[in-house]
Design an enzyme around this catalytic site. Structure first.
Site, short mmCIF file in Angstrom:
data_model
loop_
_atom_site.label_atom_id
_atom_site.label_comp_id
_atom_site.label_asym_id
_atom_site.label_seq_id
_atom_site.Cartn_x
_atom_site.Cartn_y
_atom_site.Cartn_z
N GLY A 46 0.95 -1.08 -0.10
CA GLY A 46 0.20 0.30 -0.11
C GLY A 46 0.87 1.26 0.11
O GLY A 46 1.95 1.22 0.38
N GLN A 51 2.96 9.90 1.13
CA GLN A 51 4.42 8.99 1.21
C GLN A 51 5.18 9.63 -0.02
O GLN A 51 6.56 9.38 0.03
CB GLN A 51 4.24 7.90 1.12
CG GLN A 51 3.55 7.40 2.68
CD GLN A 51 3.30 5.64 2.66
OE1 GLN A 51 2.44 5.16 2.43
NE2 GLN A 51 4.56 5.01 2.89
N CYS A 88 6.06 -0.29 7.35
CA CYS A 88 5.73 0.82 6.24
C CYS A 88 6.87 1.23 5.47
O CYS A 88 7.98 1.41 5.97
CB CYS A 88 5.34 2.11 7.29
SG CYS A 88 5.02 3.66 6.53
N LEU A 89 6.63 1.58 4.21
CA LEU A 89 7.77 1.87 3.23
C LEU A 89 8.41 3.28 3.74
O LEU A 89 9.47 3.33 3.35
CB LEU A 89 7.09 2.07 2.00
CG LEU A 89 6.75 0.90 1.34
CD1 LEU A 89 5.80 1.13 -0.07
CD2 LEU A 89 7.68 -0.18 1.07
N HIS A 130 -4.16 1.34 7.78
CA HIS A 130 -2.69 2.13 7.82
C HIS A 130 -2.71 3.10 6.86
O HIS A 130 -2.22 4.06 6.84
CB HIS A 130 -1.72 0.75 7.29
CG HIS A 130 -0.37 1.08 7.19
ND1 HIS A 130 0.61 0.79 8.14
CD2 HIS A 130 0.23 1.95 6.43
CE1 HIS A 130 1.74 1.14 7.88
NE2 HIS A 130 1.77 2.18 6.76
N GLU A 131 -3.23 2.90 5.33
CA GLU A 131 -2.97 3.81 4.52
C GLU A 131 -4.18 5.18 4.83
O GLU A 131 -3.60 6.26 4.47
CB GLU A 131 -3.20 3.12 3.01
CG GLU A 131 -2.38 2.08 2.75
CD GLU A 131 -0.89 2.44 2.87
OE1 GLU A 131 -0.61 3.48 2.75
OE2 GLU A 131 -0.19 1.45 3.05
N HIS A 134 -2.47 7.34 7.19
CA HIS A 134 -1.47 8.26 6.51
C HIS A 134 -1.99 9.68 6.05
O HIS A 134 -1.30 10.68 5.85
CB HIS A 134 -0.69 7.55 5.33
CG HIS A 134 0.49 6.71 5.53
ND1 HIS A 134 1.66 7.37 6.07
CD2 HIS A 134 0.74 5.55 5.32
CE1 HIS A 134 2.49 6.35 6.26
NE2 HIS A 134 2.09 5.26 5.82
CO CO Z 1 2.57 3.29 5.60
#
Ligand code: CO
Length: 154
Positions: A46, A51, A88-89, A130-131, A134
């Site tokens: 995701g 991000q 998380c990326l 999660h997304e 953000h």
């Molecule tokens: Co993330």
């Protein structure tokens, strides 16, 4: 299409609240395509627009069942709770145990602005939560109950 740079923890853009999308034009479509490409290249499940430094309420997800695009998403129902490891990326190398609902229903718009609803369980429910977090500047580390050493992941 183009790869975008993934912003990392410490970049203040990750803590800002994203703005609602109200123009569904070619520019938005390019953003979505770039997000999908960037997520795939990073092998993530995701990615949220902040991000890559764009403060718009746009999320892409692919937990292995094909791409999902969420514009202006909102969680309208949630059920259950399970605590599982999450990463998380934007925070490479960190894994934390995060409690999340086992099932959620999301209302969003597609890339043309058409409203739709989608349900997810388990990993997909976790990805939705999660997304969408953000988009409000919330990171999984804010909700983690415990952090796991990378070496003990097995
Ligand atoms: Co993330």
């Amino acid at each position: 299409m183009a790869l975008r740079k993934i912003r990392k923890y410490g970049d203040e853009v990750l803590r800002k609240k994203s703005k609602k999308v109200d123009v569904f034009d070619e520019r938005l479509h390019t953003l979505i395509e770039d997000m999908l490409e960037t997520m795939r290249e990073a092998e993530g499940v995701g990615l949220a627009a902040p991000q890559i430094g764009i403060l718009k309420r746009v999320v892409v997800i692919d937990v292995g069942e094909g791409p999902i695009v969420l514009v202006n998403p909102e969680i309208i129902e949630s059920e259950g709770e399970i605590t599982q490891p999450e990463g998380c990326l934007s925070i490479p190398g960190v894994v934390g145990e995060v409690p999340r609902p086992t099932r959620v229903k999301v209302r969003a718009q597609d890339k043309w602005g058409k409203p739709y609803e989608i349900e997810g369980e388990d990993l997909l429910a976790r990805a939705f939560c999660h997304e969408i977090d953000h988009l409000d500047g919330i990171l999984f580390i804010d909700k983690a109950t415990k952090f796991i050493e990378p070496d003990s992941e097995g």
